[in-house]
Design an enzyme around this catalytic site. Structure first.
Site, PDB file in Angstrom:
ATOM      1  N   TYR A  49       0.811  -1.214   0.000  1.00  0.00           N
ATOM      2  CA  TYR A  49       0.000   0.000   0.000  1.00  0.00           C
ATOM      3  C   TYR A  49       0.845   1.265   0.000  1.00  0.00           C
ATOM      4  O   TYR A  49       0.428   2.289  -0.551  1.00  0.00           O
ATOM      5  CB  TYR A  49      -0.977  -0.013   1.177  1.00  0.00           C
ATOM      6  CG  TYR A  49      -2.187  -0.853   0.877  1.00  0.00           C
ATOM      7  CD1 TYR A  49      -3.187  -0.378   0.029  1.00  0.00           C
ATOM      8  CD2 TYR A  49      -2.321  -2.127   1.395  1.00  0.00           C
ATOM      9  CE1 TYR A  49      -4.283  -1.153  -0.280  1.00  0.00           C
ATOM     10  CE2 TYR A  49      -3.417  -2.917   1.092  1.00  0.00           C
ATOM     11  CZ  TYR A  49      -4.397  -2.416   0.250  1.00  0.00           C
ATOM     12  OH  TYR A  49      -5.486  -3.196  -0.069  1.00  0.00           O
ATOM     13  N   ARG A  52       1.602   1.763  -3.573  1.00  0.00           N
ATOM     14  CA  ARG A  52       0.420   2.284  -4.256  1.00  0.00           C
ATOM     15  C   ARG A  52       0.207   3.761  -3.924  1.00  0.00           C
ATOM     16  O   ARG A  52      -0.183   4.555  -4.791  1.00  0.00           O
ATOM     17  CB  ARG A  52      -0.817   1.489  -3.850  1.00  0.00           C
ATOM     18  CG  ARG A  52      -0.777   0.009  -4.144  1.00  0.00           C
ATOM     19  CD  ARG A  52      -1.197  -0.347  -5.529  1.00  0.00           C
ATOM     20  NE  ARG A  52      -2.591  -0.069  -5.812  1.00  0.00           N
ATOM     21  CZ  ARG A  52      -3.178  -0.362  -6.960  1.00  0.00           C
ATOM     22  NH1 ARG A  52      -2.481  -0.937  -7.925  1.00  0.00           N
ATOM     23  NH2 ARG A  52      -4.444  -0.084  -7.172  1.00  0.00           N
ATOM     24  N   ASP A  85      -7.921   6.169  -4.555  1.00  0.00           N
ATOM     25  CA  ASP A  85      -7.023   7.272  -4.891  1.00  0.00           C
ATOM     26  C   ASP A  85      -7.719   8.608  -4.640  1.00  0.00           C
ATOM     27  O   ASP A  85      -8.876   8.661  -4.233  1.00  0.00           O
ATOM     28  CB  ASP A  85      -6.546   7.162  -6.346  1.00  0.00           C
ATOM     29  CG  ASP A  85      -7.713   7.121  -7.327  1.00  0.00           C
ATOM     30  OD1 ASP A  85      -8.487   8.105  -7.369  1.00  0.00           O
ATOM     31  OD2 ASP A  85      -7.865   6.113  -8.047  1.00  0.00           O
ATOM     32  N   HIS A 100     -14.530   2.593  -0.274  1.00  0.00           N
ATOM     33  CA  HIS A 100     -13.509   1.614   0.105  1.00  0.00           C
ATOM     34  C   HIS A 100     -12.303   2.249   0.779  1.00  0.00           C
ATOM     35  O   HIS A 100     -11.255   1.616   0.881  1.00  0.00           O
ATOM     36  CB  HIS A 100     -13.071   0.812  -1.123  1.00  0.00           C
ATOM     37  CG  HIS A 100     -14.162  -0.030  -1.697  1.00  0.00           C
ATOM     38  ND1 HIS A 100     -14.148  -0.518  -2.994  1.00  0.00           N
ATOM     39  CD2 HIS A 100     -15.323  -0.476  -1.148  1.00  0.00           C
ATOM     40  CE1 HIS A 100     -15.252  -1.226  -3.214  1.00  0.00           C
ATOM     41  NE2 HIS A 100     -15.977  -1.206  -2.113  1.00  0.00           N
ATOM     42  N   ASN A 199     -18.373   2.090 -20.010  1.00  0.00           N
ATOM     43  CA  ASN A 199     -17.366   1.046 -19.853  1.00  0.00           C
ATOM     44  C   ASN A 199     -17.059   0.460 -21.231  1.00  0.00           C
ATOM     45  O   ASN A 199     -17.988   0.115 -21.958  1.00  0.00           O
ATOM     46  CB  ASN A 199     -17.877  -0.063 -18.926  1.00  0.00           C
ATOM     47  CG  ASN A 199     -16.756  -0.911 -18.359  1.00  0.00           C
ATOM     48  OD1 ASN A 199     -15.872  -1.352 -19.083  1.00  0.00           O
ATOM     49  ND2 ASN A 199     -16.792  -1.128 -17.050  1.00  0.00           N
ATOM     50  N   GLU A 201     -15.993  -2.362 -21.808  1.00  0.00           N
ATOM     51  CA  GLU A 201     -16.275  -3.792 -21.750  1.00  0.00           C
ATOM     52  C   GLU A 201     -17.703  -4.040 -21.279  1.00  0.00           C
ATOM     53  O   GLU A 201     -18.274  -3.248 -20.523  1.00  0.00           O
ATOM     54  CB  GLU A 201     -15.302  -4.489 -20.782  1.00  0.00           C
ATOM     55  CG  GLU A 201     -13.834  -4.248 -21.075  1.00  0.00           C
ATOM     56  CD  GLU A 201     -13.387  -4.863 -22.387  1.00  0.00           C
ATOM     57  OE1 GLU A 201     -14.022  -5.848 -22.818  1.00  0.00           O
ATOM     58  OE2 GLU A 201     -12.402  -4.366 -22.975  1.00  0.00           O
TER      59      GLU A 201
END
Length: 233
Positions: A49, A52, A85, A100, A199, A201
């Site tokens: 982390y 990150r 982020d 989160h 998106n 996808e």
């Protein structure tokens, strides 16, 4: 606005699935993002982390983030994100509700006191790094929601309230498989709101979404607010 990893990936923040850094490629995400992983090896989890944290600090918001911030100047827009982020904030969005947690907030794993001290420098990724220690003797951990933990009450409450009152919910860059966040689109549809998926996808949401736009966030979001009425009609 509900955002997921796809919008950050455009800025250079790799997802777990796409992260090709050699140090971490051999680890299952559960080993690095769970309460069990922390108990087994806090140094490894902290190293992951911390890397990150610095990686995100070095990238910039993209056109998708900036478009969302601009929307808030012209309409009542709530920003809910599954991302950890701060790219929405750096693009100018206020407020942003992090379901989160955040890579830029830390707390004691024992007493939960927020940690605002210095972080170790990290010029290169390191597999294991010793976490700072709180005054109570507990180790400092990222204020991230790990596997096995509940979402924070306040951001989740704000997300549900915003969804229940929304006319349109735009879901951008999310796989639509991580619950309970994935249930927000279902809640919106059940209340008669339009759900627009952005998106490149196909996802589990695609079949039920009011509109699916097969583009990335930076491609689709600039100008989308002005085009939405025509698209939805």
């Amino acid at each position: 606005m509900l955002s997921g990893a796809g919008i950050s990936a455009e800025s250079g923040v790799p997802t777990f699935r796409d992260d090709k850094n050699g140090l971490w490629a051999r680890f299952d995400p559960y080993e690095l993002s769970s309460t069990q992983g922390w108990r087994d090896n806090p140094q490894r989890v902290w190293g992951w982390y911390l890397w990150r944290h610095y990686l995100v600090a070095d990238v910039a918001p993209n056109a998708g983030h900036r478009a969302i911030a601009a929307w808030q100047d012209h309409a009542e827009v709530s920003v809910i994100t599954q991302n950890v982020d701060d790219l929405h904030e750096r693009a100018g969005s206020r407020p942003v509700h992090h379901l989160h947690g955040s890579l830029f907030e830390f707390r004691c794993a024992r007493c939960a006191k927020p940690y605002t001290g210095e972080l170790p420098a990290m010029a290169e990724p390191a597999l294991e790094v010793q976490p700072p220690v709180c005054g109570c003797g507990g180790l400092i951990r990222p204020d991230i929601v790990w596997f096995g933990e509940q979402l924070p009450d306040e951001p989740w409450r704000r997300a549900v309230e915003a969804t229940e009152s929304a006319d349109v919910v735009v879901v951008v860059g999310t796989s639509a498989i991580v619950y309970p966040a994935a249930g927000l689109a279902e809640l919106a549809l059940s209340r008669g709101a339009a759900v627009v998926e952005v998106n490149p996808e196909v996802t589990p949401l695609s079949a039920s979404a009011t509109l699916s736009i097969r583009e990335t966030a930076s491609q689709a979001l600039p100008g989308l607010l002005q085009r939405l009425p025509a698209l939805l009609n």
